[in-house]
Structure formats: C-alpha cells, structure tokens
Design a protein around this motif. Structure first.
Motif, PDB file in Angstrom:
ATOM      1  N   PHE A  55       6.186   3.490   4.268  1.00 28.96           N
ATOM      2  CA  PHE A  55       6.224   3.958   2.886  1.00 28.96           C
ATOM      3  C   PHE A  55       7.533   4.674   2.550  1.00 28.96           C
ATOM      4  O   PHE A  55       8.137   4.442   1.507  1.00 28.96           O
ATOM      5  CB  PHE A  55       5.020   4.878   2.661  1.00 28.96           C
ATOM      6  N   GLU A  61       0.848  -1.190   0.000  1.00 28.11           N
ATOM      7  CA  GLU A  61       0.000   0.000   0.000  1.00 28.11           C
ATOM      8  C   GLU A  61       0.885   1.241   0.000  1.00 28.11           C
ATOM      9  O   GLU A  61       1.765   1.385   0.837  1.00 28.11           O
ATOM     10  CB  GLU A  61      -0.900   0.014   1.252  1.00 28.11           C
ATOM     11  N   ASP A 110       1.199   3.242   3.399  1.00 27.55           N
ATOM     12  CA  ASP A 110       1.582   2.576   4.658  1.00 27.55           C
ATOM     13  C   ASP A 110       2.586   3.390   5.472  1.00 27.55           C
ATOM     14  O   ASP A 110       3.207   4.321   4.967  1.00 27.55           O
ATOM     15  CB  ASP A 110       2.211   1.211   4.367  1.00 27.55           C
ATOM     16  N   ASP A 111       2.766   2.967   6.729  1.00 25.07           N
ATOM     17  CA  ASP A 111       3.701   3.665   7.597  1.00 25.07           C
ATOM     18  C   ASP A 111       5.141   3.584   7.090  1.00 25.07           C
ATOM     19  O   ASP A 111       5.889   4.544   7.161  1.00 25.07           O
ATOM     20  CB  ASP A 111       3.652   3.067   9.019  1.00 25.07           C
TER      21      ASP A 111
END
Lengths: 110, 422
Positions: free
Chosen positions: B180, B174, B177-178
């Motif tokens: 990322f 995703e 996301d954290d």
C-alpha cells in the motif's frame, strides 16, 4: 401569434467524450434559454427513442423498424412565433445543424 | 451541486469507479461502454427536456440498468460469465449488488481504489497519469493528447495497453495491502504530475490546463479525506496544489500571457485557496518524513508570505531548494535554486550556478533555462547576450502565451532604462 412544431431530424452521432457531450448539451441549453427568455417556447417538448414499432398496411401488421437512420425524428418542441418566416429564423440557431441534423418547422393548425 | 460544466466528465469517472467495483476490473471495457451509453442518453434527453434536479442519480440509474441489460445479454453468450462469476454468483446476486449502490456512501472509496489500481508501479508514470485522466476524469484520447502535446496515436496506444494491464488485475487494489505504501507514493506522484501539467504545462488551451489542475486537486482531496491515505505527504501535496492554484488567476493575464511571479498583481491571488494551502502545510508538519512535496509547498508558502515581492525571504528559499536538491534533485529544481541564489547574491553568482547545473543538457529543450540566462545577463547589463538567450528561448516556446512573454522580454533588452549598457 401562431404556433409551430420544431421537429428535430437526425444529427445525433455519439460524442467522443463526456466533455464533448457536455459542450454539445450546453449549446442546446443556451439555445433554449435564449428562446425561453424571449418568450418563444410554448413547450420544450420531448425527445423520442430511435426504436419503436410501426403499424402499417391493410393487415395492420406490427413491425419494429427498420428505421431510416438519417432523418429520423428525434424530438419535438412547440414554439410561439408571429409567422413561418420568423419561426424558421429561430430554428436557424438550433445546435442540431452542428451535428449534421435539421429542423423541420411545421405550422400547427388551429 | 457542482458546476454543470464538468458534470458529464466527473459523473463518468464516478460511474466507472463504482461499476468497476461491482463488475470487476476484468469487465472495465463493458463498464466504460455502459457509462458512455448513459452519457449519450443523458445528452439526448436533457438537451430538450433540460437537466433534472439530481443529474448524478439519473446517470447512475441509467448506467446501472444498461449494465444489467448488457450483462444479461452477454451472459448467454458466455463471454463475461467466467470473469463475473468470480465476483457474483448469479444475476440475482448481481442485481442485488447493483441495487445496493449508494453513491454517497461508496463513490469516494470506489474512486480511491480505482485510482490506486491505475497507479500500478509496473506502469510508467506517463501511463498512470493517462489512465487516471481517461478512467477517473472522463477525458478522451484527443483531450489527453492535446493536454500533453503528444501524438494522438501514441496516447491511444499508451492508454489501450495500460487498460489491458488494469483489466488483467484480478480485482481493484485493496487499500490495506502490504504494498500500500509504495502505491500511495505512486498515486501522489501521478497527481503531482497531473497538477504540474496543468500549472506549468505546455498545452495552449488555458481552460484545459485549469481543468487538469482542478482534477488533480479533486482527486488529491479524496486522498486527504480518507483516513488510510491522509498522511503528512498527502497534506503536503494538497498544500502545494492549493498554494499554486491560488496564484493561477494572477499567473495568466486576461490575454493568456504568463506573468512572472515577481511581477504578479498579488491582490489577485485567491485568498481562500491561499489560507487552505497554509493550513494544509501546517497539517503536513508531523511524522518523520520530509518529502519533496513538503519542501515545494514550503517554498510556495514563503513566496506568498508577503504582499511586497521585495521582501521575499530569499535566503530561506535557497535553503529549502538546497534541501529539495538532496531529496529529489532535478535540473528544473537546480534552475529555480540558481534564480533564488541570484536574488540573494546577485546575477553573477546566479549565472555561475546556472552554468554549473548538472545534466543541464536535459534542459536544452526547456525555454525557461535560456530565459533564466537571459534574465540574469540582462540584470548585469549585458543586453546583447541577454537578447541572444531570449531569442534561443523563443525558438523553444511551446505556446503563444510563452512566445508573447519572451517577446516582451526581448523588447525589454532594448529599452530597459534601469540597465546601463556595459
């Protein structure tokens, strides 16, 4: 000018990669472009599926294969050429040979 | 339409990206199969009929149908059902989802997500790059092995393992996301390595190398186009690629020989890429982060700022290399820095810097370290020493172009009239 059918037999193994498929297709497109430019192509024709059905025998039985994997006709093209020798010479440049296939050159009756 | 020469590779990458989103990464193998089927069908059909008006749509339609067929067959075998049902509840839902595939709308995003999935920091950088080339760029194992001068079996193993790892992820990465940010820098790094392999790499095939550069630029452009990934470092990376790519036509002579930066015919630089590279460099100058990409792009930009190589602003370039050594030190950067110093302060000083490179043993197999020693020794007139260094470099040359280049330099050691023998 006489007419001939080019029957492409066999020679269609799976390419290793999209790039190889690309190179193979390019050689066919180049071959057709050359013959077209010189006025030999009557009709590019069509490819044939491997699978199908056979109707045979006095009982007209319908079967689906088995088909010989080798030498299966996989496509047809109509060519205008002065004579059989000339048409055969044109077929010699066909990329089908690179993959172990062959071209059957058959005069069309009129 | 894109040039036909990359059609199958590019479309294969797009199809895999989109179908992986629909079927889930767990079914990557199935997706790769149906994409290969679609490419085979296209080859068999188009080679006789000619290429249709919208080949991409033809391929995607064929792959979608094959995927649904396969899914239907294998669903009864209950092989894929367990995994697929996580994504879709029934074949009908799947069909609806497949029917909704709108290439124009989702493909860039699908490719981006798959790229992020491939660049998992738990995989080695080599594996990430190999995975990107295999899945997103449609290269075969043989082609990847040849591009990286690696053994076929080793590359195959690397890709198989990496794919198994990827298929083990529950879903595509995703983008919000954290972790990322960490992923984004992995993606940038993988594209940087991919580009460098094309630009500086060892493959003997100039077309292969140009394709690696093209692919890296194409994928980097996807990053630059998406608001989530269009960060200053992304612009700097793109700028670096564009500026270097602008020099490619002059870098390889028609015979495939390498031409040194200072001897290049600068009129052959690609002006469009050069302008785009400068524009991207300006766009990258925001935010707080100064990345290695910023510095490398700035160095490339200074090299290209003048038509006259004599007017190259070497002092500014040295200052940027100093900064680069702080941000991302490496023996190769130190080597380039030493050569820039030699331009400002003379060959003697440059040689001192070359001999002082930390970890220079890591350059032992790199022909251009010995070549740099040769260059500077020749400049200060020690022809025999220079020739010996060039000969060492020649034994390390990785392809014919490098060999021809070094042979020319060895010949120059004997004949250079500007260099009095000392």
């Amino acid at each position: 000018m006489a007419q001939f059918a080019f029957l492409y037999r066999g020679g269609d193994p799976i390419p290793d990669s999209p790039a190889e498929a690309q190179q193979r297709m390019q050689r066919w497109l180049d071959w057709f472009a050359d013959l077209t430019a010189k006025g030999y192509i009557k009709d590019r024709g069509f490819p044939l599926e491997r699978a199908g059905a056979t109707v045979a025998g006095s009982g007209r039985a319908i079967t689906d294969g088995p088909y010989p994997e080798k030498d299966l006709v996989l496509g047809v093209t109509l060519v205008d050429a002065p004579d059989l020798a000339h048409a055969s010479e044109l077929a010699r440049a066909c990329p089908v040979f690179e993959q172990g296939g062959c071209v059957e050159v058959r005069p069309i009756r009129t | 339409m894109e040039p036909l020469e990359h059609l199958f590779r590019r479309e294969a990458g797009r199809m895999v990206a989109t179908l992986t989103r629909v079927f889930g990464v767990a079914n990557l193998a199935l997706v790769e199969d149906v994409v290969q089927d679609a490419v085979c069908r296209a080859l068999e059909t188009w080679k006789i009929r000619g290429v249709p008006d919208d080949p991409g749509a033809w391929l995607m339609r064929t792959a979608k149908n094959r995927a649904l067929d396969r899914f239907r067959r294998e669903q009864t075998a209950r092989v894929y059902e367990a995994q697929v049902t996580r994504h879709v509840e029934s074949e009908q839902a799947l069909r609806a989802q497949v029917d909704e595939i709108d290439p124009a709308a989702t493909i860039p995003d699908d490719q981006l997500r798959l790229m992020f999935s491939c660049c998992d920091p738990r995989l080695t950088e080599e594996s990430q790059v190999a995975l990107v080339l295999s899945i997103l760029c449609g290269f075969s194992v043989a082609e990847i092995a040849s591009a990286f001068l690696s053994r076929h079996e080793a590359v195959k193993k690397r890709i198989t393992r990496a794919k198994a790892h990827l298929a083990g992820s529950k879903k595509l990465f995703e983008l919000s996301d954290d972790d990322f940010a960490e992923r984004l820098s992995s993606v940038q790094r993988a594209l940087y390595l991919l580009f460098n392999e094309g630009f500086h790499g060892s493959s003997t095939d100039a077309t292969v190398r140009a394709e690696l550069c093209d692919e890296a630029m194409r994928l980097a452009a996807l990053l630059a186009e998406n608001p989530l990934t269009a960060k200053p470092a992304t612009f700097a990376l793109c700028s670096l690629m564009f500026l270097n790519a602008a020099r490619l036509p002059a870098r390889l002579e028609p015979s495939g020989d390498l031409t040194q930066l200072l001897d290049q015919d600068r009129s052959r630089w690609d002006q469009r890429l050069l302008c785009e590279g400068q524009r991207l460099l300006e766009a990258s100058a925001m935010g707080k982060e100064l990345t290695a990409y910023h510095l490398e792009a700035a160095i490339a930009s200074l090299h290209m700022s003048t038509r006259d190589p004599q007017r190259t602003p070497w002092r500014e370039i040295v200052a940027l290399y100093d900064a680069l050594m702080r941000v991302r030190p490496s023996p190769v950067v130190a080597l380039s820095r030493a050569l820039a110093i030699a331009q400002c302060e003379g060959a003697e000083r440059g040689l001192l810097e070359l001999h002082a490179i930390a970890d220079r043993e890591r350059l032992a197999a790199y022909p251009f370290y010995a070549a740099a020693l040769g260059e500077l020794e020749l400049e200060r007139g020690r022809r025999d020493v220079a020739r010996a260094h060039y000969q060492t470099a020649l034994t390390l040359a990785r392809n014919p172009a490098e060999r021809r280049f070094l042979e020319r330099r060895i010949a120059a050691c004997a004949t250079d009239p500007d260099t009095p023998e000392k």
